[in-house]
Enzyme design. Structure first.
Site, PDB file in Angstrom:
ATOM      1  N   HIS A   1     -94.742   9.839 -24.650  1.00 28.72           N
ATOM      2  CA  HIS A   1     -94.282  11.059 -23.978  1.00 28.72           C
ATOM      3  C   HIS A   1     -92.778  11.289 -24.191  1.00 28.72           C
ATOM      4  O   HIS A   1     -92.115  11.891 -23.352  1.00 28.72           O
ATOM      5  CB  HIS A   1     -94.631  11.004 -22.487  1.00 28.72           C
ATOM      6  CG  HIS A   1     -93.963   9.907 -21.737  1.00 28.72           C
ATOM      7  ND1 HIS A   1     -94.172   8.576 -21.988  1.00 28.72           N
ATOM      8  CD2 HIS A   1     -93.081   9.942 -20.722  1.00 28.72           C
ATOM      9  CE1 HIS A   1     -93.436   7.845 -21.172  1.00 28.72           C
ATOM     10  NE2 HIS A   1     -92.762   8.653 -20.387  1.00 28.72           N
TER      11      HIS A   1
ATOM     12  N   ARG B   1     -82.244  16.238 -20.979  1.00 24.30           N
ATOM     13  CA  ARG B   1     -81.603  17.528 -21.268  1.00 24.30           C
ATOM     14  C   ARG B   1     -81.364  18.319 -19.977  1.00 24.30           C
ATOM     15  O   ARG B   1     -80.287  18.878 -19.766  1.00 24.30           O
ATOM     16  CB  ARG B   1     -82.475  18.328 -22.232  1.00 24.30           C
ATOM     17  CG  ARG B   1     -81.920  19.681 -22.575  1.00 24.30           C
ATOM     18  CD  ARG B   1     -82.914  20.476 -23.453  1.00 24.30           C
ATOM     19  NE  ARG B   1     -82.613  21.880 -23.423  1.00 24.30           N
ATOM     20  CZ  ARG B   1     -82.952  22.717 -22.447  1.00 24.30           C
ATOM     21  NH1 ARG B   1     -83.622  22.298 -21.410  1.00 24.30           N
ATOM     22  NH2 ARG B   1     -82.618  23.983 -22.511  1.00 24.30           N
TER      23      ARG B   1
ATOM     24  N   HIS C   1     -89.400   2.862 -17.765  1.00 25.86           N
ATOM     25  CA  HIS C   1     -90.433   2.542 -18.741  1.00 25.86           C
ATOM     26  C   HIS C   1     -90.984   1.158 -18.435  1.00 25.86           C
ATOM     27  O   HIS C   1     -90.337   0.352 -17.743  1.00 25.86           O
ATOM     28  CB  HIS C   1     -89.854   2.596 -20.163  1.00 25.86           C
ATOM     29  CG  HIS C   1     -89.614   3.981 -20.639  1.00 25.86           C
ATOM     30  ND1 HIS C   1     -88.565   4.302 -21.466  1.00 25.86           N
ATOM     31  CD2 HIS C   1     -90.286   5.142 -20.417  1.00 25.86           C
ATOM     32  CE1 HIS C   1     -88.605   5.604 -21.737  1.00 25.86           C
ATOM     33  NE2 HIS C   1     -89.630   6.129 -21.111  1.00 25.86           N
TER      34      HIS C   1
ATOM     35  N   GLY D   1     -95.382   8.950 -15.530  1.00 25.31           N
ATOM     36  CA  GLY D   1     -94.553   9.677 -16.501  1.00 25.31           C
ATOM     37  C   GLY D   1     -95.342  10.341 -17.613  1.00 25.31           C
ATOM     38  O   GLY D   1     -95.226  11.551 -17.840  1.00 25.31           O
TER      39      GLY D   1
ATOM     40  N   ASP E   1     -91.133  14.571 -23.274  1.00 28.92           N
ATOM     41  CA  ASP E   1     -90.911  14.782 -21.841  1.00 28.92           C
ATOM     42  C   ASP E   1     -89.641  14.070 -21.378  1.00 28.92           C
ATOM     43  O   ASP E   1     -88.877  14.592 -20.566  1.00 28.92           O
ATOM     44  CB  ASP E   1     -92.094  14.247 -21.022  1.00 28.92           C
ATOM     45  CG  ASP E   1     -93.393  14.964 -21.330  1.00 28.92           C
ATOM     46  OD1 ASP E   1     -93.351  16.105 -21.807  1.00 28.92           O
ATOM     47  OD2 ASP E   1     -94.457  14.363 -21.080  1.00 28.92           O
TER      48      ASP E   1
ATOM     49  N   ASP F   1     -86.440   2.407 -22.077  1.00 27.53           N
ATOM     50  CA  ASP F   1     -86.604   1.332 -23.053  1.00 27.53           C
ATOM     51  C   ASP F   1     -86.356   1.919 -24.439  1.00 27.53           C
ATOM     52  O   ASP F   1     -87.248   2.538 -25.017  1.00 27.53           O
ATOM     53  CB  ASP F   1     -88.011   0.743 -22.958  1.00 27.53           C
ATOM     54  CG  ASP F   1     -88.247  -0.376 -23.942  1.00 27.53           C
ATOM     55  OD1 ASP F   1     -87.325  -0.709 -24.713  1.00 27.53           O
ATOM     56  OD2 ASP F   1     -89.360  -0.936 -23.944  1.00 27.53           O
TER      57      ASP F   1
ATOM     58  N   ASP G   1     -92.617  12.890 -15.283  1.00 28.50           N
ATOM     59  CA  ASP G   1     -91.267  13.238 -15.749  1.00 28.50           C
ATOM     60  C   ASP G   1     -91.041  14.740 -15.608  1.00 28.50           C
ATOM     61  O   ASP G   1     -89.955  15.190 -15.227  1.00 28.50           O
ATOM     62  CB  ASP G   1     -91.075  12.826 -17.211  1.00 28.50           C
ATOM     63  CG  ASP G   1     -91.156  11.326 -17.428  1.00 28.50           C
ATOM     64  OD1 ASP G   1     -90.864  10.567 -16.484  1.00 28.50           O
ATOM     65  OD2 ASP G   1     -91.505  10.914 -18.542  1.00 28.50           O
TER      66      ASP G   1
END
Length: 141
Positions: A89, A98, A8, A57, A92, A82, A62
Site C-alpha cells: 500500500h 504528502r 509497519h 493500513g 497510500d 519500514d 492510512d
C-alpha cells in the site's frame, strides 16, 4: 491534541516501546489517540491506553487518517515506517506523508523525531495547532 500512531509490521515493536515510554504524556486527558487497526490493537493491549482504531493500513486505515488530516482534525502523526521492506500500500503511505506536508502536520517517521515531537507536546510547543484549528473553524471533539 489528536495524535495518529502508525507502524509497519517490522516497526511495531519499536512503536510499542515508544508509546510505553511516553504513556504518561500520550495518555493525558487533552490527547486523543488514533491508530490503524493492528497497531491500535497491540498498543492498547501493551499499554492500556484508549485508542480509536481505524482499518488496517493496507485496508484503508492510512486513508482514514489522511481524511482527518485533510479536514485539519489531526495534530501529530507518528508513523514508524519500514524503509527496507516493500509495502503493498505504498501509494497510500506516500499520500499520507504528502498530506502532512500540505497541511503542515508534524510527522515523525522514526523514533528520534518522535521523541522530539513528544517532548515538544509536553512543553506546549504544539499549541499553535489550536490557533490553526480555530482559524479554520475546526472544533475539537
Amino acid at each position: 491534541m489528536n495524535i495518529a500512531l502508525i507502524a509497519h509490521d517490522n516497526k511495531k515493536p519499536a512503536l510499542i516501546e515508544f508509546v510505553t515510554a511516553y504513556k504518561d504524556i500520550l495518555g493525558q486527558e487533552q490527547n486523543q489517540l488514533f491508530a490503524t487497526g493492528t497497531t491500535g490493537l497491540i498498543l492498547t493491549e501493551a499499554t492500556g491506553l484508549k485508542i480509536h482504531r481505524f482499518q488496517s493500513g493496507p485496508l484503508g486505515g492510512d486513508q482514514e487518517i489522511g481524511a482527518l488530516i485533510a479536514k485539519n482534525q489531526m495534530d501529530i502523526v507518528i508513523f514508524f515506517r519500514d524503509p527496507l521492506t516493500a509495502q503493498p500500500h505504498e501509494p497510500d503511505v506516500t499520500a499520507l506523508v504528502r498530506l502532512c506536508d500540505v497541511y503542515s502536520i508534524p510527522l515523525a517517521t522514526n523514533m528520534g523525531t518522535a521523541e522530539i515531537l513528544i517532548h515538544g507536546l509536553e512543553r506546549g510547543d504544539l499549541s499553535w495547532r489550536k490557533v490553526v484549528k480555530e482559524t479554520a473553524g475546526v472544533k475539537d471533539e
